[in-house]
Design a protein around this motif. Structure first.
Motif, short mmCIF file in Angstrom:
data_model
loop_
_atom_site.label_atom_id
_atom_site.label_comp_id
_atom_site.label_asym_id
_atom_site.label_seq_id
_atom_site.Cartn_x
_atom_site.Cartn_y
_atom_site.Cartn_z
N VAL A 192 87.21 90.61 32.71
CA VAL A 192 87.91 89.41 32.26
C VAL A 192 87.90 89.40 30.74
N VAL A 193 89.08 89.39 30.13
CA VAL A 193 89.16 89.36 28.67
C VAL A 193 89.61 88.00 28.16
N GLY A 194 90.00 87.11 29.06
CA GLY A 194 90.37 85.77 28.65
C GLY A 194 90.62 84.89 29.85
N PRO A 246 97.58 62.07 32.02
CA PRO A 246 97.79 61.58 33.39
C PRO A 246 96.91 62.27 34.42
N GLY A 247 96.53 63.52 34.19
CA GLY A 247 95.71 64.25 35.16
C GLY A 247 96.49 64.64 36.39
N GLY A 248 95.82 65.39 37.26
CA GLY A 248 96.41 65.75 38.54
C GLY A 248 96.96 67.16 38.61
N MET A 249 97.70 67.59 37.59
CA MET A 249 98.26 68.93 37.56
C MET A 249 97.48 69.77 36.56
N VAL A 250 96.85 70.83 37.05
CA VAL A 250 95.99 71.66 36.21
C VAL A 250 96.51 73.10 36.22
N SER A 251 96.62 73.69 35.04
CA SER A 251 97.07 75.07 34.91
C SER A 251 95.92 75.96 34.44
N VAL A 252 95.79 77.11 35.07
CA VAL A 252 94.75 78.09 34.76
C VAL A 252 95.44 79.41 34.44
N LEU A 253 95.01 80.05 33.36
CA LEU A 253 95.55 81.35 32.97
C LEU A 253 94.41 82.35 32.86
N LEU A 254 94.60 83.50 33.48
CA LEU A 254 93.55 84.52 33.53
C LEU A 254 94.10 85.86 33.05
N ALA A 255 93.31 86.56 32.24
CA ALA A 255 93.69 87.90 31.78
C ALA A 255 92.53 88.85 32.04
N ARG A 256 92.82 89.96 32.72
CA ARG A 256 91.84 91.03 32.95
C ARG A 256 92.33 92.31 32.29
N ARG A 257 91.37 93.16 31.91
CA ARG A 257 91.72 94.41 31.26
C ARG A 257 92.53 95.30 32.21
N HIS A 258 93.64 95.81 31.72
CA HIS A 258 94.49 96.73 32.48
C HIS A 258 94.34 98.15 31.93
N TRP A 270 93.42 100.07 27.77
CA TRP A 270 92.71 99.71 26.53
C TRP A 270 93.47 98.72 25.68
N ASP A 271 94.84 98.73 25.75
CA ASP A 271 95.63 97.83 24.92
C ASP A 271 96.50 96.87 25.72
N PRO A 312 101.26 88.41 38.62
CA PRO A 312 100.69 88.96 37.38
C PRO A 312 101.68 89.86 36.63
N ASP A 313 101.54 89.82 35.30
CA ASP A 313 102.33 90.67 34.42
C ASP A 313 101.37 91.44 33.51
N VAL A 314 101.78 92.59 33.10
CA VAL A 314 100.98 93.41 32.18
C VAL A 314 101.50 93.17 30.76
N LEU A 315 100.64 92.61 29.90
CA LEU A 315 101.03 92.21 28.56
C LEU A 315 100.08 92.78 27.52
N ASP A 316 100.60 92.96 26.30
CA ASP A 316 99.70 93.30 25.21
C ASP A 316 99.21 92.01 24.56
N GLU A 317 98.37 92.12 23.55
CA GLU A 317 97.74 90.93 22.98
C GLU A 317 98.76 89.98 22.36
N ARG A 318 99.76 90.51 21.67
CA ARG A 318 100.78 89.66 21.06
C ARG A 318 101.57 88.93 22.13
N GLN A 319 101.96 89.65 23.17
CA GLN A 319 102.71 89.02 24.26
C GLN A 319 101.88 87.96 24.97
N LEU A 320 100.59 88.23 25.13
CA LEU A 320 99.72 87.25 25.78
C LEU A 320 99.64 85.96 24.97
N ARG A 321 99.50 86.07 23.66
CA ARG A 321 99.43 84.85 22.83
C ARG A 321 100.70 84.02 22.97
N ALA A 322 101.84 84.69 22.96
CA ALA A 322 103.11 83.96 23.09
C ALA A 322 103.23 83.34 24.48
#
Length: 232
Positions: free
Chosen positions: A54-56, A83-95, A97-98, A120-130
Motif C-alpha cells: 500500500v503506497v497511499g 452532511p455525512g452519509g456518503m464516504v469515498s475511499v481511495l487506495l493505491a498499491r504498488r504496481h 516501481w513507477d 482499478p487503473d494503473v497510474l503514475d504519481e502525477r496522474q494519481l495526484r490529479a
C-alpha cells in the motif's frame, strides 16, 4: 472456453498485473465470473503470496459524521462536519516501481453500503495526484487513512447494508481484494446515529428501497429523504 482454460487465462493475465475488471474485459466475460477465480488463484499461492504494498490510502474529511467509531482505534476525522452519509475511499498499491494500481470506493454508510467503484487503473504519481483531486472534488477535502479504516468503512458498510436487504454494487466483488483481508466485526456503528437513513440519489429507486427497508424494519425504525418527502 471451458472452466479449466478460463482459469488458466485468468492466472496468466493476473500474473501480468491485470486487475479483475481488466481480466474480465480482456476475456469477454463478466467480472462476477472472474472474481472467484482470482480468489482461488490467490489462495493457491499460500502464505508465500505477498500483497502489493500500500503506497497511499485516503478518505474524505467528514467521513465520521453520524457514525459511532470505537475510540480505541485512534481514527481521527480531520474535519468532522458536513452532511455525512456518503464516504469515498481511495487506495493505491504498488504496481511497478513507477506505477500504482488505484481504486476508489463510494459507500453509503447510512443505508445502502457500497454504491460504486472506480478503477482499478494503473497510474503514475502525477496522474494519481490529479485523480485524487478529482475523486474528492465534491468534499471539503481528503486525509490520509490507515488501510484498516478503509476496510472498516467499505466492508463494514457493505455488511451493514446486507442486514437491511441491500447488496453491494456488482462491480465491488471483483475489486474488493485490493483492500486486503476482511476480518469482520467493524469498529464502526453504521447508520445515522445508529439508525438506517436513506437519502435518495439520482440513480436510486426510492420506492424500491423503502419497500426493502419495510420488509426488515418497522417504519418507526428508519428515516428517509426522497424527492416527494423532504424527511420522514
Amino acid at each position: 472456453m471451458d472452466s479449466a482454460e478460463l482459469k488458466n487465462r485468468v492466472r496468466e493475465l493476473r500474473a501480468q498485473g491485470g486487475s479483475p475488471k481488466e481480466i474480465a474485459r480482456a476475456l469477454g466475460v463478466s467480472p462476477s465470473a472472474v472474481a472467484p477465480l482470482v480468489r482461488e488463484i490467490a489462495a493457491e499461492g499460500g502464505s508465500t503470496a505477498r500483497e502489493p504494498v500500500v503506497v497511499g490510502c485516503w478518505v474524505n474529511v467528514g467521513w465520521s459524521v453520524g457514525l459511532g467509531v470505537d475510540p480505541a482505534r485512534g481514527w481521527v476525522d480531520e474535519n468532522p462536519s458536513g452532511p455525512g452519509g456518503m464516504v469515498s475511499v481511495l487506495l493505491a498499491r504498488r504496481h511497478t516501481w513507477d506505477k500504482m494500481t488505484v481504486c476508489g470506493y463510494l459507500a453509503d454508510v447510512y443505508c445502502l453500503g457500497v454504491k460504486n467503484t472506480i478503477g482499478p487503473d494503473v497510474l503514475d504519481e502525477r496522474q494519481l495526484r490529479a485523480f485524487r483531486d478529482y475523486f474528492f472534488g465534491d468534499y471539503a477535502g481528503w486525509q490520509e487513512a490507515p488501510i484498516e479504516l478503509a476496510r472498516d468503512i467499505v466492508f463494514g458498510s457493505a455488511d451493514y447494508a446486507q442486514t437491511l436487504g441491500f447488496e453491494p454494487h456488482e462491480d465491488f466483488p471483483p475489486v474488493s481484494d485490493l483492500l486486503g483481508k476482511w476480518e469482520g466485526d467493524s469498529a464502526i456503528t453504521f447508520g445515522r446515529d445508529g439508525r438506517p437513513f436513506f437519502v435518495a440519489g439520482p440513480n436510486d429507486d426510492p420506492g424500491k428501497v423503502i419497500r426493502i427497508l419495510q420488509r426488515k424494519l418497522d417504519p418507526s425504525e428508519f428515516d428517509y429523504v426522497t424527492p416527494e418527502y423532504p424527511e420522514s
